[in-house]
Design a protein around this motif. Structure first.
Motif, PDB file in Angstrom:
ATOM      1  N   ASN A 138       0.831  -1.195   0.000  1.00 11.83           N
ATOM      2  CA  ASN A 138       0.000   0.000   0.000  1.00 11.83           C
ATOM      3  C   ASN A 138       0.871   1.252   0.000  1.00 11.83           C
ATOM      4  O   ASN A 138       2.048   1.203   0.387  1.00 11.83           O
ATOM      5  N   GLY A 159      -3.683  -0.873  -2.011  1.00 12.68           N
ATOM      6  CA  GLY A 159      -2.767  -0.957  -3.137  1.00 12.68           C
ATOM      7  C   GLY A 159      -2.105   0.371  -3.410  1.00 12.68           C
ATOM      8  O   GLY A 159      -2.103   1.290  -2.579  1.00 12.68           O
ATOM      9  N   ASN A 166       1.027  -1.041  -9.249  1.00 11.31           N
ATOM     10  CA  ASN A 166       0.413  -2.280  -8.770  1.00 11.31           C
ATOM     11  C   ASN A 166       0.924  -3.477  -9.561  1.00 11.31           C
ATOM     12  O   ASN A 166       1.115  -4.562  -9.008  1.00 11.31           O
ATOM     13  N   ASN A 170       2.478  -5.423  -6.796  1.00 11.04           N
ATOM     14  CA  ASN A 170       1.372  -6.263  -6.307  1.00 11.04           C
ATOM     15  C   ASN A 170       0.974  -7.321  -7.332  1.00 11.04           C
ATOM     16  O   ASN A 170      -0.165  -7.781  -7.340  1.00 11.04           O
ATOM     17  N   ALA A 210      -3.843  -5.551  -9.476  1.00  9.04           N
ATOM     18  CA  ALA A 210      -2.939  -5.419 -10.612  1.00  9.04           C
ATOM     19  C   ALA A 210      -3.634  -5.781 -11.918  1.00  9.04           C
ATOM     20  O   ALA A 210      -3.195  -5.359 -12.995  1.00  9.04           O
ATOM     21  N   GLU A 213      -7.628  -3.235 -11.715  1.00  7.12           N
ATOM     22  CA  GLU A 213      -7.342  -1.801 -11.622  1.00  7.12           C
ATOM     23  C   GLU A 213      -8.487  -1.018 -10.970  1.00  7.12           C
ATOM     24  O   GLU A 213      -8.717   0.158 -11.269  1.00  7.12           O
TER      25      GLU A 213
END
Length: 247
Positions: A138, A159, A166, A170, A210, A213
């Motif tokens: 984050n 995130g 991301n 992520n 990711a 979105e």
């Protein structure tokens, strides 16, 4: 409470229905059951809308990809269809936002505070997740939107704000699960775009930032808002372990 609340439940799961009805009455909440899809009794048309393979390639930004490993179980397929059907139902009703619960949830009083204070969030959002996350990266300086009599609770962006970040940080991480969240029409539309053919569990479709979105916020502190009843879930039981592997 003005928010429409839906609880996903298999009609034959009467004990789960009774649990939810008692809990909602205790909190004074109006709600509606949404009949879940039984993954063991899919129609031929539903099967045509599935992509059930041992590996699924998920395209990300910049030509990157993630491989989702291990084919979904029938229960996971049914759970995925249930959430997707509910997204469409929310759109068809003309709702701008709605609360989605699964039927094995046990709400704590702070959950009501979270639902009553969504307007504290002063940024655009698609989803407010009220579950947990494991290892999601984050933005440490993301603004906290506090609520509660002593400002002991808060919402914060999940995130990294930039979708490209991301993908970088992520790519193998996701937000907890799809047992309790608030979703806007924009979120429903996005997940319907990505959800068919059915190839991901509802948890992954919702929580894999990711890939989807979504602008997602989380309610904190974690584990203050709910727990899951110590029973087998009739919606998403028989889960299989899945991996996200960099492609």
């Amino acid at each position: 409470m003005a928010l429409k609340i839906f609880v996903i439940n298999l009609a034959r799961s009467l004990d789960r229905r009774e649990h939810v009805a008692q809990m909602m009455a205790q909190f004074g909440l109006d709600f509606e059951f949404f009949n879940a899809t039984d993954g063991r009794q899919l129609t031929a048309e539903q099967l045509k809308r599935c992509q059930l393979q041992p590996q699924i390639v998920l395209p990300l930004r910049f030509g990157r990809k993630t491989i989702f490993e291990n084919q979904l179980t029938p229960a996971e397929v049914g759970c995925a269809f249930s959430h997707l059907r509910l997204y469409q139902h929310i759109i068809d009703l003309g709702l701008e936002e709605a609360v989605i619960l699964e039927d094995d949830i046990v709400l704590y009083p702070p959950a009501l505070l979270a639902l009553e204070n969504l307007d504290r969030i002063r940024e655009p959002w698609d989803v407010v997740d009220i579950t947990f996350h494991e290892g999601l990266k984050n933005l440490p300086c993301a603004r906290k939107y506090r609520f509660g009599s002593q400002n002991e609770f808060y919402f914060q962006r999940a995130g990294l704000h930039c979708p490209a970040l991301n993908v970088l940080f992520n790519q193998r991480r996701l937000v907890g699960n799809a047992v309790f969240y608030v979703i806007k029409r924009s979120g429903c539309q996005r997940l319907l775009e990505l959800g068919y053919p059915v190839r991901l569990p509802a948890d992954y479709l919702l929580g894999y930032l990711a890939y989807n979105e979504l602008k997602m916020f989380r309610a904190y502190p974690l584990k203050e808002f709910y727990t899951v009843a110590d029973v087998d879930s009739t919606i998403g039981g028989d889960e299989r372990h899945h991996n996200l592997v960099r492609g």
